[in-house]
Design an enzyme around this catalytic site. Structure first.
Site, PDB file in Angstrom:
ATOM      1  N   CYS A 192       0.836  -1.202   0.000  1.00 46.17           N
ATOM      2  CA  CYS A 192       0.000   0.000   0.000  1.00 46.17           C
ATOM      3  C   CYS A 192       0.873   1.255   0.000  1.00 46.17           C
ATOM      4  CB  CYS A 192      -0.931  -0.039   1.213  1.00 46.17           C
ATOM      5  SG  CYS A 192      -2.160   1.260   1.216  1.00 46.17           S
ATOM      6  N   CYS A 193       1.904   1.269   0.868  1.00 46.28           N
ATOM      7  CA  CYS A 193       2.807   2.432   0.899  1.00 46.28           C
ATOM      8  C   CYS A 193       3.586   2.548  -0.408  1.00 46.28           C
ATOM      9  CB  CYS A 193       3.790   2.321   2.068  1.00 46.28           C
ATOM     10  SG  CYS A 193       3.114   2.838   3.644  1.00 46.28           S
TER      11      CYS A 193
ATOM     12  N   CYS B  86      -1.634   8.342   7.405  1.00 43.26           N
ATOM     13  CA  CYS B  86      -2.954   8.040   6.849  1.00 43.26           C
ATOM     14  C   CYS B  86      -3.935   7.658   7.959  1.00 43.26           C
ATOM     15  CB  CYS B  86      -2.823   6.913   5.836  1.00 43.26           C
ATOM     16  SG  CYS B  86      -1.838   7.380   4.393  1.00 43.26           S
TER      17      CYS B  86
ATOM     18  N   CYS C 117      -2.528   2.376  10.590  1.00 44.51           N
ATOM     19  CA  CYS C 117      -1.419   3.228  10.110  1.00 44.51           C
ATOM     20  C   CYS C 117      -1.102   4.359  11.081  1.00 44.51           C
ATOM     21  CB  CYS C 117      -1.768   3.830   8.752  1.00 44.51           C
ATOM     22  SG  CYS C 117      -2.142   2.597   7.507  1.00 44.51           S
TER      23      CYS C 117
ATOM     24  N   CYS D  17       7.274   4.502   6.072  1.00 44.27           N
ATOM     25  CA  CYS D  17       6.458   4.291   4.883  1.00 44.27           C
ATOM     26  C   CYS D  17       7.308   3.921   3.669  1.00 44.27           C
ATOM     27  CB  CYS D  17       5.652   5.539   4.567  1.00 44.27           C
ATOM     28  SG  CYS D  17       6.688   6.971   4.235  1.00 44.27           S
TER      29      CYS D  17
HETATM   30  S1  SF4 Z   1       0.295   4.776   5.562  1.00 37.31           S
HETATM   31 FE1  SF4 Z   1      -1.265   3.155   5.487  1.00 37.31          FE
HETATM   32  S2  SF4 Z   1      -2.914   3.870   4.095  1.00 37.31           S
HETATM   33 FE2  SF4 Z   1      -1.104   5.225   3.861  1.00 37.31          FE
HETATM   34  S3  SF4 Z   1      -0.063   4.408   2.083  1.00 37.31           S
HETATM   35 FE3  SF4 Z   1       0.889   3.439   3.880  1.00 37.31          FE
HETATM   36  S4  SF4 Z   1      -0.259   1.545   4.344  1.00 37.31           S
HETATM   37 FE4  SF4 Z   1      -1.442   2.777   2.855  1.00 37.31          FE
END
Ligand code: SF4
Length: 243
Positions: free
Chosen positions: A114-115, A198, A203, A226
């Site tokens: 996701c990051c 986020c 998170c 991240c």
């Molecule tokens: S902080 Fe969480 S929601 Fe944001 S990009 Fe990374 S994993 Fe995804």
């Protein structure tokens, strides 16, 4: 910039104030510096210092699509009140497509991916697209173990220079500056957050500062960064030099 130049700059800048470092950066890389920010408190301090030097400075906000509404509101407030040049960068793969391909709530099932999709790849693309040599960043050694070895000047894996004017500032130093100059700050600090990324609770969570500034980030996920800063020249470069 080679290793000995970096060492030389670090020797010279180790005792410089953040503003002196910024002035050095603007002189050394004229019109070739930029900064990314998610409007956390250290970044806001740096923006305030930069604003005293120049108005025409490019700032980039990587909008993952998962930011708190308070973050966007605070960004708009600073843009309006401080008249700063803030650009929003979006992921290249839409949330809909990410959900279709990897399932919903990727931040829970695979936060690394996701990051990567929502932060690292957009930044990498940005770095390719714009003519910038040096990136200014609000990273500080006191933010935690993963940042302990931050130096005033470093390089990243792509050869860009990274400049950290607040590298040796503590949490208290940052807040002292905020109060001394009465500058606005992200509203979630007053609601118990000490680091704001986020919105999913996996998170970013509320945290007591006695646990460390970043202890509320990805709690229980075995993750503390991240990835935007993971390519800084720590051991990796030492290993490359040894081989
Ligand atoms: S902080 Fe969480 S929601 Fe944001 S990009 Fe990374 S994993 Fe995804």
């Amino acid at each position: 910039m080679n290793k000995s130049e970096i060492a030389d700059y670090n020797n010279r800048l180790r005792t410089a104030s953040p503003k002196e470092m910024l002035l050095w950066a603007f002189r050394t890389f004229p019109y070739q510096t930029a900064m990314t920010t998610s409007f956390q408190v250290s970044g806001t301090v740096l923006m305030h210092m930069i604003r005293d030097i120049t108005f025409d400075f490019p700032l980039f906000f990587i909008d993952t699509g998962y930011h708190f509404s308070e973050t966007r509101e605070f960004k708009n407030r600073l843009r309006q009140e401080w008249n700063m040049n803030i650009h929003t960068i979006l992921p290249t793969v839409s949330r809909k497509k990410q959900d279709e391909r990897f399932g919903p709530r990727l931040y829970d099932s695979n936060p690394e991916l996701c990051c990567r999709l929502n932060k690292q790849i957009p930044l990498k693309n940005l770095k390719k697209e714009i003519a910038v040599q040096a990136w200014i960043s609000a990273l500080r050694t006191h933010q935690g173990e993963t940042r302990r070895r931050i130096q005033p000047v470093m390089t990243d894996a792509d050869g860009f220079v990274r400049i950290h004017p607040l590298w040796n500032w503590t949490w208290n130093d940052v807040w002292k500056y905020i109060h001394e100059f009465s500058i606005p700050y992200h509203p979630l600090y007053d609601k118990g957050y000490t680091s704001i990324g986020c919105f999913p609770p996996s998170c970013t969570r509320k945290n007591d500062i006695s646990n460390g500034e970043r202890a509320g980030r990805w709690k229980g996920k075995g993750k503390s960064e991240c990835g935007l800063h993971s390519d800084l020249d720590y051991e990796k470069k030492k290993e490359r030099n040894r081989s």
